[in-house]
Design an enzyme around this catalytic site. Structure first.
Site, short mmCIF file in Angstrom:
data_model
loop_
_atom_site.label_atom_id
_atom_site.label_comp_id
_atom_site.label_asym_id
_atom_site.label_seq_id
_atom_site.Cartn_x
_atom_site.Cartn_y
_atom_site.Cartn_z
N PRO A 1 9.74 2.11 7.84
CG PRO A 1 11.48 3.25 6.78
CD PRO A 1 10.53 3.32 7.92
CD GLU B 1 16.35 10.59 9.82
OE1 GLU B 1 16.81 11.22 8.86
OE2 GLU B 1 15.22 10.83 10.29
NE ARG C 1 -12.24 0.83 1.28
CZ ARG C 1 -12.42 -0.44 0.90
NH1 ARG C 1 -11.80 -1.42 1.53
NH2 ARG C 1 -13.22 -0.75 -0.11
CG ASP D 1 -12.03 -4.24 -0.96
OD1 ASP D 1 -11.92 -3.29 -0.19
OD2 ASP D 1 -11.79 -5.42 -0.64
#
Ligand SMILES: Nc1cc(-c2cccs2)n[nH]1
Length: 243
Positions: A88, A115, A158, A173
């Site tokens: 994160p 963590e 992809r 896209d």
């Protein structure tokens, strides 16, 4: 491209064997190897984490185990490999990242706990000349890196030649032109009294392209004004600015 994933939950990566990605692996368009981190433990409990120095909640993943794993999976020496650590606390993973990584020969993903992995593992890898990217797939916290790896592997794979049936899909896209993709429609022409926009059913390709661009600009302005602000100054022409 060869992709290696090191994790304490190998089964979490089984979806990479399914559908489009599974077929791409079967066709030899990319290689995926998943390794159980516990293979590099030597104690009866196969301990992979320990309490954090300095106290605090949760556990941190032990450097010895990761060090031995990466020594084997990512041996030293001149190889164009990139070590990706989902966290994160990482830099944002975006379509630009996916496109850059699609040109790599090798990607090695280290799935850690929320963590984290002992910082020295990353320092040691960098000291060995390995590119290390700590990346976040969004501003929310998962329990482990495995789900983030599924997201990133799909976004990268992809883009590899031959993986998507129609290469135009990747070229057109969302984000390919810096805008969100607009609405899509298919048959029937009317469904629950809702009709497909007339312009899409006509044959005027210029009018269709204009309509699609207008819807993409409207949607981007409404949902992601930050993307509009990030466009290069010459990205929008007069017709775009009139939307
Ligand atoms: N973006 C993001 C990554 C993560 C985790 C990676 C590894 C454990 S938790 N949470 N959110």
């Amino acid at each position: 491209m060869r992709i290696d994933v090191v994790t304490i939950f190998p089964a979490y990566l089984d979806p990479l064997r399914e559908a489009l990605l599974g077929r791409a692996v079967e066709r030899g368009l990319l290689e995926i190897a998943v390794h159980d981190l516990r293979r590099w433990t030597h104690d009866v409990h196969q301990a992979v984490d320990d309490a954090p120095y300095g106290g605090g909640p949760g556990m941190v993943m032990r450097p010895q185990v990761w060090g031995e794993a990466l020594d084997e999976v990512l041996p030293a020496g001149p190889q164009p490999a990139r070590l990706v650590v989902p966290t994160p606390a990482g830099r944002p993973f975006t379509q630009t990242t996916a496109r850059a990584w699609a040109d790599e020969q090798r990607l090695v993903f280290a799935c850690g706990r929320y963590e984290g992995i002992d910082e020295r593992v990353l320092l040691d890898a960098r000291a060995r000349g390995i590119e290390v990217d700590e990346v976040s797939i969004g501003d929310y916290v998962l329990v482990g890196g495995e789900v983030a790896v599924l997201v990133m592997v799909e976004a990268v794979a992809r883009l590899l030649p031959g993986v998507l049936g129609n290469p135009r899909s990747a070229a057109e896209d969302s984000f390919s032109d810096g805008l969100l993709e607009g609405p899509s429609y298919t048959r029937p022409e009317t469904w629950r009294e809702l009709a497909v926009p007339d312009v899409l059913r006509g044959g005027n390709h210029a009018a269709i392209a204009r309509w699609r661009r207008d819807r993409a600009l409207e949607r981007t302005r409404d949902r992601r004004p930050d993307l509009l602000d990030a466009l290069p100054p010459d990205a929008l022409d007069a017709a775009d600015r009139a939307v």
